[in-house]
Design an enzyme around this catalytic site. Sequence first.
Site, PDB file in Angstrom:
ATOM      1  N   ARG A  92       9.686   5.238  -6.317  1.00  0.00           N
ATOM      2  CA  ARG A  92       8.995   5.996  -7.300  1.00  0.00           C
ATOM      3  C   ARG A  92       9.317   7.343  -6.963  1.00  0.00           C
ATOM      4  O   ARG A  92       9.865   7.654  -5.892  1.00  0.00           O
ATOM      5  CB  ARG A  92       7.589   5.659  -7.328  1.00  0.00           C
ATOM      6  CG  ARG A  92       7.096   5.620  -5.769  1.00  0.00           C
ATOM      7  CD  ARG A  92       5.639   5.711  -5.892  1.00  0.00           C
ATOM      8  NE  ARG A  92       5.080   5.505  -4.470  1.00  0.00           N
ATOM      9  CZ  ARG A  92       4.928   6.466  -3.422  1.00  0.00           C
ATOM     10  NH1 ARG A  92       5.482   7.846  -3.900  1.00  0.00           N
ATOM     11  NH2 ARG A  92       4.551   6.493  -2.474  1.00  0.00           N
ATOM     12  N   GLY A 106       0.790  -1.267  -0.017  1.00  0.00           N
ATOM     13  CA  GLY A 106       0.009   0.026   0.133  1.00  0.00           C
ATOM     14  C   GLY A 106       0.999   1.115   0.169  1.00  0.00           C
ATOM     15  O   GLY A 106       2.233   1.208   0.074  1.00  0.00           O
TER      16      GLY A 106
END
Length: 413
Positions: free
Chosen positions: A280, A155
């Site tokens: 990311r 998550g």
Amino acid sequence: MASRALILIEGGAWGCCLFYVQAAKRLGLHPINLSANPAHHDFRAAGCEAIRVDTSNLDALIGECSRLRATHDIAGIICAEERVYATVGKLCRYFDLPGPNPVSIERCRDKFTQRQLLAEADIPIPAYRLAANARDVESSAAAIGLPVILKPAVGSGSVGVRLCRNFDEVARHTAYLLGGKHEWQSLPRILVEEFVQGPHYLASMMGNELIGFGTAEYGPPPHFVFRQLTFPAQLTDEQHECFANVSLSCLRALGLGWGPTNIELRWTGRGPVVIEVNPRLAAAPEPQLLQLAYGVHLITEHIKLVIGDEWNLRKTHSNTAAAQSLFPDLDGTLDYIDGEHLAAAVSGVAEVKFHVEPETPIVRKGDFQDRIGYVIAASPSLAETEAILQRAVDLINWSITPFPPPGEQNNLD
């Protein structure tokens, strides 16, 4: 002649869609977005063509990109949204384009696997255990020692993450996570972690290069939502060296080192402790802060990397940039929110952004979705930046009418 296109998958990190579109256009690219829900990102307002595709389906993405190749020269495929980032890596490999290693991304996204790899490399991390049911969660919390943090094993955005200070809170949050209310991105598995205390820092990296460290301040527990971000962090030489060494070690341990990475750390009595590695680009407003603080436009450099151009992280100036998030103090219906233009007019304010409009239902969840806006300021000094930010935030007002109690709501119906 076919236009040179940049394919965006789901618009990038949360709040960064417009910046990706603008940067692509500045580089002479034609941005095209593939999204499961194009309206969610408002691509039309960004001036970007959008196509509806099931972005969780690799074959569907390959089919759509193959169709686009008939009329466009696809220069690169890009994404910064963690949920589909590994799929994008596979897509890049299929079309022989530069992209992240999907295996490394998938291992890093699984927080339990990430913990194992970091531990094997002797990188300092919180004590942790993996649990699949309520009994495992309780025994893990007892073994680690209260307070503990419970979080989904997969998550992002602090969704489902909570500090539990006693066993009643452990039981309640476990029941929430496993009771059908939490939307799982993988098999239901809960990571139980030691609550490591100490100032919170962020490392922003691109490839194997460190851009800089920032500080992050949370709102009140039991949630972990950033209230204020500041770049650069005020670090001693020792802290900077320790954080830099640990951050680079994380990349090696996890097989990263291509594209943007952001790492969350705490400085503790035993030195740096790695809280989480995110393979990311960080969500807005961190990219804006990096540009204001250092002159590094990370989104532009990310695009250059993806299309095979030369990229560089050369710093062109040195400022202190900070962002203050705006959070509601109760649930209800938003009556109004104003002061945007007044705040934006304060000298030193770089951006004021509202995410909501009047009549929006406000339901706090304790994660990134609670943020209703933010203000960014920059100046040559930390004290000046903080003063500018406070002046601007003080000019913003909103009103929320609480939802009526359930019984009264039924009477109104």
